[in-house]
Design a protein around this motif. Structure first.
Motif, short mmCIF file in Angstrom:
data_model
loop_
_atom_site.label_atom_id
_atom_site.label_comp_id
_atom_site.label_asym_id
_atom_site.label_seq_id
_atom_site.Cartn_x
_atom_site.Cartn_y
_atom_site.Cartn_z
N PHE A 1 4.31 -41.50 -38.03
CA PHE A 1 3.33 -40.88 -38.94
C PHE A 1 3.97 -39.67 -39.64
CE2 PHE A 1 -0.63 -39.14 -40.41
CZ PHE A 1 -1.57 -40.17 -40.32
N LEU B 1 -4.30 -41.19 -44.18
CA LEU B 1 -4.06 -39.88 -44.78
C LEU B 1 -2.98 -40.05 -45.83
CD1 LEU B 1 -3.98 -37.13 -41.99
CD2 LEU B 1 -5.92 -38.05 -43.25
N ALA C 1 -7.36 -22.42 -40.49
CA ALA C 1 -6.46 -22.68 -39.36
C ALA C 1 -5.62 -21.44 -39.12
CB ALA C 1 -5.58 -23.89 -39.67
N ALA D 1 -4.44 -32.88 -47.60
CA ALA D 1 -4.53 -31.41 -47.52
C ALA D 1 -5.87 -30.94 -46.98
CB ALA D 1 -4.27 -30.80 -48.89
N1 MTE Z 1 -3.47 -28.11 -41.80
C1 MTE Z 1 -2.86 -26.96 -41.50
N2 MTE Z 1 -3.45 -26.11 -40.65
N3 MTE Z 1 -1.65 -26.64 -42.04
C2 MTE Z 1 -1.00 -27.47 -42.93
O1 MTE Z 1 0.10 -27.15 -43.41
N4 MTE Z 1 -1.08 -29.59 -44.16
C3 MTE Z 1 -2.06 -30.47 -44.84
C4 MTE Z 1 -3.01 -31.12 -43.83
N5 MTE Z 1 -3.53 -30.15 -42.92
C5 MTE Z 1 -1.64 -28.69 -43.27
C6 MTE Z 1 -2.89 -28.98 -42.65
C7 MTE Z 1 -1.45 -31.51 -45.63
S1 MTE Z 1 -0.87 -31.02 -47.15
C8 MTE Z 1 -1.45 -32.82 -45.24
S2 MTE Z 1 -0.90 -34.02 -46.29
C9 MTE Z 1 -1.87 -33.22 -43.89
O2 MTE Z 1 -2.29 -32.11 -43.11
C10 MTE Z 1 -0.76 -33.91 -43.15
O3 MTE Z 1 -1.17 -34.25 -41.87
P1 MTE Z 1 -0.06 -34.72 -40.79
O4 MTE Z 1 1.01 -33.67 -40.73
O5 MTE Z 1 -0.83 -34.90 -39.53
O6 MTE Z 1 0.47 -36.02 -41.31
#
Ligand code: MTE
Length: 360
Positions: free
Chosen positions: A38, A86, A143, A199
């Motif tokens: 993934f 996703l 977060a 995101a």
């Molecule tokens: N959540 C947090 N806290 N920090 C992050 O950098 N990246 C986002 C999202 N959630 C992110 C986040 C983005 S841009 C994407 S595409 C997805 O998480 C990716 O999820 P994955 O790393 O589980 O594939």
């Protein structure tokens, strides 16, 4: 930080923070992407949270602000499962960079897309327990991971509409493919917003706020927005905030640049459309679009999941471009050329995928 549990052949765009995608052939192997394959997309250093100390606060326009432990979340609400894809808004950016450079962004190939079975509770149920007040139009997430690239540096966050947040599909998930979430994917709990760009599926979520406006977090107000191609000095709020995933597809096999045998060849790929749309047709051409072969679509395992597809085509000897194009349930067709969708941050490249092979 090392990232345990990922395939050795992940294509790593950045080690710290970890940004990596599976090879196209690894992605093509399964409808549910193994956690090992993934993709990982991170804007800051991954936080390692103690699940026992973790708390989720729910505040803002609510009658009863909540502070929930993991045990309270798991025991206080019915459990639900959703199979969802996703897809990062930067998926396939490399195709836009081939048109015109996009400095400071990762050249993602087709692999910033993956699909899993997510288990948790409905965000809607948690919001109902808090009692959403009239006038709530957005639900914001926060977060603890701090993203240095944000201006000013700030914890990661974003928002979705209250309508999407109270839908049956939006989850607060602690399991991925039947196993506890791993740190890289948001342990102990992440938001999963099926049909929206990745995101919005905020990992390591610690705060949920009901409000009457979108989040002013950098990743909602400034990043993940589609800007006109000629934008030079964007301000927060400019452009379109990305939410629903636009119809997209890519070819996963053969590899771009592969040498193959001329004759009958199986082409594999995926197609995905977000929110209220599903994929209804995929075509493949080996003669520049004069003739098309309709691909066979694998089962639609969930309304929120991609469809893998395969097509058998006859490839003549020589250098051959293989092109694919998908339609969705609203009869929308992917745009033909990457040139027409180029944008300054390199989001939503959903142009027809094209690979070149040499057939002997
Ligand atoms: N959540 C947090 N806290 N920090 C992050 O950098 N990246 C986002 C999202 N959630 C992110 C986040 C983005 S841009 C994407 S595409 C997805 O998480 C990716 O999820 P994955 O790393 O589980 O594939």
């Amino acid at each position: 930080m090392d990232v345990p549990g990922k395939r050795d052949d992940m294509i790593v765009h950045q080690q710290e923070p970890y940004n990596a995608e599976p090879t196209p052939s690894a992605l093509a192997e399964h409808v549910l992407t193994p956690v090992r394959a993934f993709y990982g997309r991170n804007h800051g250093r991954m936080p390692r949270l103690d699940p026992l100390a973790w708390r989720l606060s729910v505040d803002g326009l609510v009658d009863r602000p909540l502070e929930l432990s993991l045990a309270q979340l798991r025991e206080g609400f019915p459990h639900h499962e959703v199979i969802a894809t996703l897809q990062c808004a930067g998926n396939r950016r490399a195709g836009l960079m081939a048109v015109r450079d996009i400095p400071g962004q990762h050249p993602w190939g087709p692999g910033a897309t993956s699909t899993a079975r997510w288990t948790g509770v409905r965000l809607a149920d948690v919001l109902a327990a808090a009692g959403l007040r009239a006038g709530t139009t957005y639900i914001a997430f926060e977060a603890p991971d701090v993203a240095p690239e944000a201006d000013p540096p700030q914890p990661y966050g974003g928002s979705i509409t209250a309508a999407k947040a109270t839908s049956a599909e939006a989850l607060l998930a602690w399991e991925m493919n039947g196993a506890p979430l791993t740190v890289p994917h948001g342990a102990p709990v992440r938001v999963v917003v099926p049909g929206h760009i990745g995101a919005r599926s905020v990992k390591w979520v610690r705060r949920i706020t009901a409000q009457d406006h979108p989040s002013d977090n950098f990743f909602q107000a400034s990043a993940y927005r589609l800007l006109p191609a000629d934008t030079s000095d964007p301000r927060p709020g400019d452009g379109v905030a990305l939410s629903s995933v636009a119809l997209n597809s890519d070819v996963l096999s053969p590899d771009d640049g592969a040498v193959i045998s001329a004759g009958s060849t199986t082409v594999l790929g995926y197609a995905f459309a977000g929110d209220d749309r599903t994929v209804s047709r995929v075509d493949v051409s080996v003669d520049g679009g004069r003739h098309w072969v309709q691909a066979e679509l694998a089962e639609q395992v969930s309304p929120w999941a991609w469809r893998l597809w395969s097509a058998t085509v006859r490839v003549p000897a020589g250098q051959v471009e293989i092109i694919a194009r998908a339609w969705d349930s609203a009869a929308a067709l992917q745009p033909e050329h990457a040139e027409s969708v180029w944008n300054p941050k390199g989001y939503v490249n959903n142009a027809w995928p094209r690979i070149t092979v040499t057939a002997r």
